[in-house]
Design an enzyme around this catalytic site. Structure first.
Site, mmCIF file in Angstrom:
data_model
loop_
_atom_site.group_PDB
_atom_site.id
_atom_site.type_symbol
_atom_site.label_atom_id
_atom_site.label_comp_id
_atom_site.label_asym_id
_atom_site.label_seq_id
_atom_site.Cartn_x
_atom_site.Cartn_y
_atom_site.Cartn_z
ATOM 1 N N CYS A 106 18.208 23.278 31.953
ATOM 2 C CA CYS A 106 16.988 24.123 31.394
ATOM 3 C C CYS A 106 16.340 24.970 32.825
ATOM 4 O O CYS A 106 16.774 24.485 33.993
ATOM 5 C CB CYS A 106 15.794 23.493 30.936
ATOM 6 S SG CYS A 106 16.087 22.698 29.282
ATOM 7 N N HIS B 279 10.949 25.753 30.149
ATOM 8 C CA HIS B 279 9.647 25.024 29.538
ATOM 9 C C HIS B 279 8.907 24.539 31.066
ATOM 10 O O HIS B 279 9.514 24.892 31.899
ATOM 11 C CB HIS B 279 10.176 23.844 28.757
ATOM 12 C CG HIS B 279 10.968 22.974 29.412
ATOM 13 N ND1 HIS B 279 10.527 21.923 30.345
ATOM 14 C CD2 HIS B 279 12.355 22.836 29.415
ATOM 15 C CE1 HIS B 279 11.665 21.258 30.837
ATOM 16 N NE2 HIS B 279 12.659 21.793 30.202
#
Length: 180
Positions: A146, A135
């Site tokens: 992430c 992301h």
């Protein structure tokens, strides 16, 4: 009528043999369960200049903090810089992770922004349980697991990856050591 029962315990040598056999069988089962994916990874050729195989659609090298997109075993984008998880929140390693969800305007269910609202995770492409995704975000500080990309790159990853695509997150040093 009462029956006297004598409880017999296995002799120590028999007990040790039983426990040893059980542990060996558990180890074999675990090894067999892990072997197909690891073996498949090691049997496939690497995409030149990367630590990932030709079966991947996206590659993350934890050592260099870079990512690539592939199509048909060839690089289509990258390498690009990424942020990966920091200590205690490491990005999970995997050879056959799969994209399972995409959300253009996702907000974290775990972290909040400075205004107290759920933290934005634009252009999210989820590939691992626990909300691990590619992301948009800063690439100069560790993430909470992430793989963060610049806005332009996050949009490219979002637009090029589809549900079911394979993602490989690896350590180039470990891959090269395992392959000799």
């Amino acid at each position: 009528m009462s029956t006297n029962r004598i409880t017999r315990f296995p002799r120590p040598a028999v007990l040790v043999a039983l426990v040893t056999t059980a542990i060996a069988l558990i180890g074999v089962g675990t090894a067999l369960a892990a072997t197909p994916a690891a073996q498949a990874f090691h049997e496939q050729p690497l995409v030149p200049g990367t630590p990932c195989t030709v079966t991947a659609n996206a590659c993350v090298d934890l050592d260099s903090k870079q990512s690539w997109l592939f199509e048909g075993g060839k690089i289509t984008h990258g390498p690009v810089p990424v942020a990966i998880g920091g200590p205690g929140k490491e990005t999970p390693v995997g050879h056959s992770l799969r994209v399972y969800r995409k959300e253009e305007l996702h907000r974290s269910g775990e972290y909040t922004a400075t205004n107290g609202e759920p933290a934005p995770m634009p252009w999210s492409v989820f590939f691992q349980d626990g909300g691990i995704a590619f992301h948009e975000g800063r690439v100069d500080t560790p993430s909470a697991g992430c793989v963060r990309l610049t806005k332009e790159n996050a949009m490219t990853w979002y637009n090029n990856l589809e549900v079911g695509d394979q993602v490989q997150v690896v350590s180039a040093a470990a891959v090269h050591a395992a392959r000799g």
